[in-house]
Design an enzyme around this catalytic site. Structure first.
Site, PDB file in Angstrom:
ATOM      1  N   TYR A 143       0.856  -1.206   0.000  1.00 29.62           N
ATOM      2  CA  TYR A 143       0.000   0.000   0.000  1.00 29.62           C
ATOM      3  C   TYR A 143       0.886   1.247   0.000  1.00 29.62           C
ATOM      4  CZ  TYR A 143      -3.014   3.628   2.104  1.00 29.62           C
ATOM      5  OH  TYR A 143      -3.679   4.810   2.393  1.00 29.62           O
ATOM      6  N   LYS A 147       1.451   4.271  -2.618  1.00 32.51           N
ATOM      7  CA  LYS A 147       1.068   5.642  -2.242  1.00 32.51           C
ATOM      8  C   LYS A 147       2.253   6.588  -2.481  1.00 32.51           C
ATOM      9  CE  LYS A 147      -2.511   6.835  -0.611  1.00 32.51           C
ATOM     10  NZ  LYS A 147      -3.788   7.206  -1.294  1.00 32.51           N
TER      11      LYS A 147
HETATM   12  P1  NAD Z   1     -12.603   3.892   1.086  1.00 36.36           P
HETATM   13  O1  NAD Z   1     -12.251   2.486   0.766  1.00 36.36           O
HETATM   14  O2  NAD Z   1     -13.748   4.130   2.022  1.00 36.36           O
HETATM   15  O3  NAD Z   1     -12.886   4.710  -0.259  1.00 36.36           O
HETATM   16  C1  NAD Z   1     -12.153   4.489  -1.436  1.00 36.36           C
HETATM   17  C2  NAD Z   1     -13.118   4.559  -2.611  1.00 36.36           C
HETATM   18  O4  NAD Z   1     -12.369   4.317  -3.814  1.00 36.36           O
HETATM   19  C3  NAD Z   1     -14.215   3.480  -2.548  1.00 36.36           C
HETATM   20  O5  NAD Z   1     -15.501   4.064  -2.660  1.00 36.36           O
HETATM   21  C4  NAD Z   1     -13.903   2.562  -3.736  1.00 36.36           C
HETATM   22  O6  NAD Z   1     -15.063   2.015  -4.344  1.00 36.36           O
HETATM   23  C5  NAD Z   1     -13.168   3.534  -4.670  1.00 36.36           C
HETATM   24  N1  NAD Z   1     -12.321   2.825  -5.621  1.00 36.36           N
HETATM   25  C6  NAD Z   1     -11.468   1.791  -5.365  1.00 36.36           C
HETATM   26  N2  NAD Z   1     -10.915   1.347  -6.498  1.00 36.36           N
HETATM   27  C7  NAD Z   1     -11.415   2.121  -7.506  1.00 36.36           C
HETATM   28  C8  NAD Z   1     -11.222   2.133  -8.913  1.00 36.36           C
HETATM   29  N3  NAD Z   1     -10.435   1.248  -9.541  1.00 36.36           N
HETATM   30  N4  NAD Z   1     -11.879   3.084  -9.651  1.00 36.36           N
HETATM   31  C9  NAD Z   1     -12.721   3.968  -9.037  1.00 36.36           C
HETATM   32  N5  NAD Z   1     -12.948   3.987  -7.706  1.00 36.36           N
HETATM   33  C10 NAD Z   1     -12.307   3.064  -6.947  1.00 36.36           C
HETATM   34  O7  NAD Z   1     -11.261   4.577   1.632  1.00 36.36           O
HETATM   35  P2  NAD Z   1     -11.105   5.935   2.467  1.00 36.36           P
HETATM   36  O8  NAD Z   1     -10.811   5.560   3.869  1.00 36.36           O
HETATM   37  O9  NAD Z   1     -12.221   6.861   2.154  1.00 36.36           O
HETATM   38  O10 NAD Z   1      -9.733   6.478   1.835  1.00 36.36           O
HETATM   39  C11 NAD Z   1      -9.746   7.499   0.865  1.00 36.36           C
HETATM   40  C12 NAD Z   1      -8.313   7.889   0.533  1.00 36.36           C
HETATM   41  O11 NAD Z   1      -7.670   8.338   1.726  1.00 36.36           O
HETATM   42  C13 NAD Z   1      -7.435   6.744  -0.005  1.00 36.36           C
HETATM   43  O12 NAD Z   1      -6.612   7.256  -1.018  1.00 36.36           O
HETATM   44  C14 NAD Z   1      -6.588   6.333   1.181  1.00 36.36           C
HETATM   45  O13 NAD Z   1      -5.327   5.836   0.761  1.00 36.36           O
HETATM   46  C15 NAD Z   1      -6.436   7.670   1.894  1.00 36.36           C
HETATM   47  N6  NAD Z   1      -6.201   7.541   3.339  1.00 36.36           N
HETATM   48  C16 NAD Z   1      -7.152   7.012   4.148  1.00 36.36           C
HETATM   49  C17 NAD Z   1      -6.913   6.927   5.519  1.00 36.36           C
HETATM   50  C18 NAD Z   1      -7.947   6.374   6.469  1.00 36.36           C
HETATM   51  O14 NAD Z   1      -7.667   6.275   7.674  1.00 36.36           O
HETATM   52  N7  NAD Z   1      -9.136   6.015   6.018  1.00 36.36           N
HETATM   53  C19 NAD Z   1      -5.699   7.383   6.042  1.00 36.36           C
HETATM   54  C20 NAD Z   1      -4.737   7.911   5.174  1.00 36.36           C
HETATM   55  C21 NAD Z   1      -5.003   8.001   3.813  1.00 36.36           C
END
Ligand code: NAD
Length: 250
Positions: A143, A147
């Site tokens: 991951y 990233k």
């Molecule tokens: P999440 O899984 O809830 O949302 C991600 C969304 O991306 C989902 O709705 C999924 O359907 C969509 N997705 C996945 N593959 C796809 C594709 N091929 N085409 C189109 N859409 C696609 O995750 P989140 O927690 O909302 O995270 C959002 C962002 O924040 C991510 O980039 C993650 O790396 C980053 N992030 C999250 C956290 C956390 O604690 N949740 C922390 C640091 C960074």
């Protein structure tokens, strides 16, 4: 005579996920028109949003959702716990490259990426870390590996043409953990583990701290970054850490 400015248009990639749903609410409340692009759909559809279902790796899917947009927020990623190298590469690297090319083809000028604080975590404690920390080498997992590549792709895509002005202005936001309503990955996993009796051990002296940011603060930071993207802005091509005031005891 003062006239109302037309609402600016945003496309939220991954707008049906945890952070994406909050970003959409924040943008609507701030007077933006919103388009959502995601490979999945939520049950709670909103009439004031245009939904596009597609894969970030498919340019044809993307282009229609980007047409006429001023700002793109990129939140799409497989969950960090997926541990699937080829899926992370496909979505985070190939998908992000496809999104950058599609933004340029569509004339989108602003791209805001949700990166991750993990891009600088090399296994040693970080307290009051700043943005000049080097990328983790080696990264902790697949991951994080993707990233890092994703963040570099987006920041390197920040580009101004001498005669035509900005081609694409980009910024990356690096949260660590995010918490709040609709969280599917962090707090529910901890609570389930506790309910199943799997939280009986403390690693370390019990005083470890970890950084979690409330989801509304994360969306607020994304919006501020987007609104600061303009020609000659210091924000262009930069990554920013984001957090609440104080780290939470964990
Ligand atoms: P999440 O899984 O809830 O949302 C991600 C969304 O991306 C989902 O709705 C999924 O359907 C969509 N997705 C996945 N593959 C796809 C594709 N091929 N085409 C189109 N859409 C696609 O995750 P989140 O927690 O909302 O995270 C959002 C962002 O924040 C991510 O980039 C993650 O790396 C980053 N992030 C999250 C956290 C956390 O604690 N949740 C922390 C640091 C960074």
């Amino acid at each position: 005579m003062a006239t109302d400015k037309p609402a600016r248009v945003c496309t939220v990639i991954g707008g049906c996920g945890f952070l994406g749903r909050h970003m959409v609410e924040k943008l609507l409340a701030s007077g933006y028109r919103v388009k959502v692009f995601d490979i999945n759909r939520n049950d709670d559809t909103n009439d004031s949003i245009t939904y596009y279902t597609g894969d970030i790796c498919n340019k044809q899917d993307l282009l229609s959702s980007l047409q006429g947009s001023d700002i793109v927020f990129h939140h799409a990623s497989p969950p960090a716990a997926a541990n699937d190298e080829s899926l992370f590469n496909k979505v985070n690297v190939e998908g992000t490259q496809c999104l950058i090319e599609s933004c340029i083809e569509s004339g989108v000028k602003r791209l805001v990426l949700t990166s991750s604080a993990s891009v600088v975590y090399n296994g040693s404690d970080i307290k009051n870390g700043t943005e000049d920390l080097p990328y983790a080498h080696p990264p902790m997992d697949y991951y994080t590996q993707t990233k890092i590549i994703q963040e570099k792709l987006v920041l390197d895509a920040n580009n101004t043409d001498e005669s035509r002005g900005p081609v694409l202005m980009t910024v990356a936001i690096r949260p660590h953990g995010i918490f709040g309503p609709h969280d599917r990955q962090n707090i529910p996993v901890v609570l389930n583990a506790a309910k199943n009796g799997k939280m009986k051990f403390i690693i370390g002296d019990g005083k470890n701290i970890v950084d979690f940011t409330y989801v509304e603060n994360v969306t607020h930071g994304h919006l501020l970054a987007a609104e600061a993207l303009h020609e000659d802005s210091v924000v262009c091509g930069q990554a920013y850490n984001i957090t609440n005031d104080e780290p939470l005891p964990f």
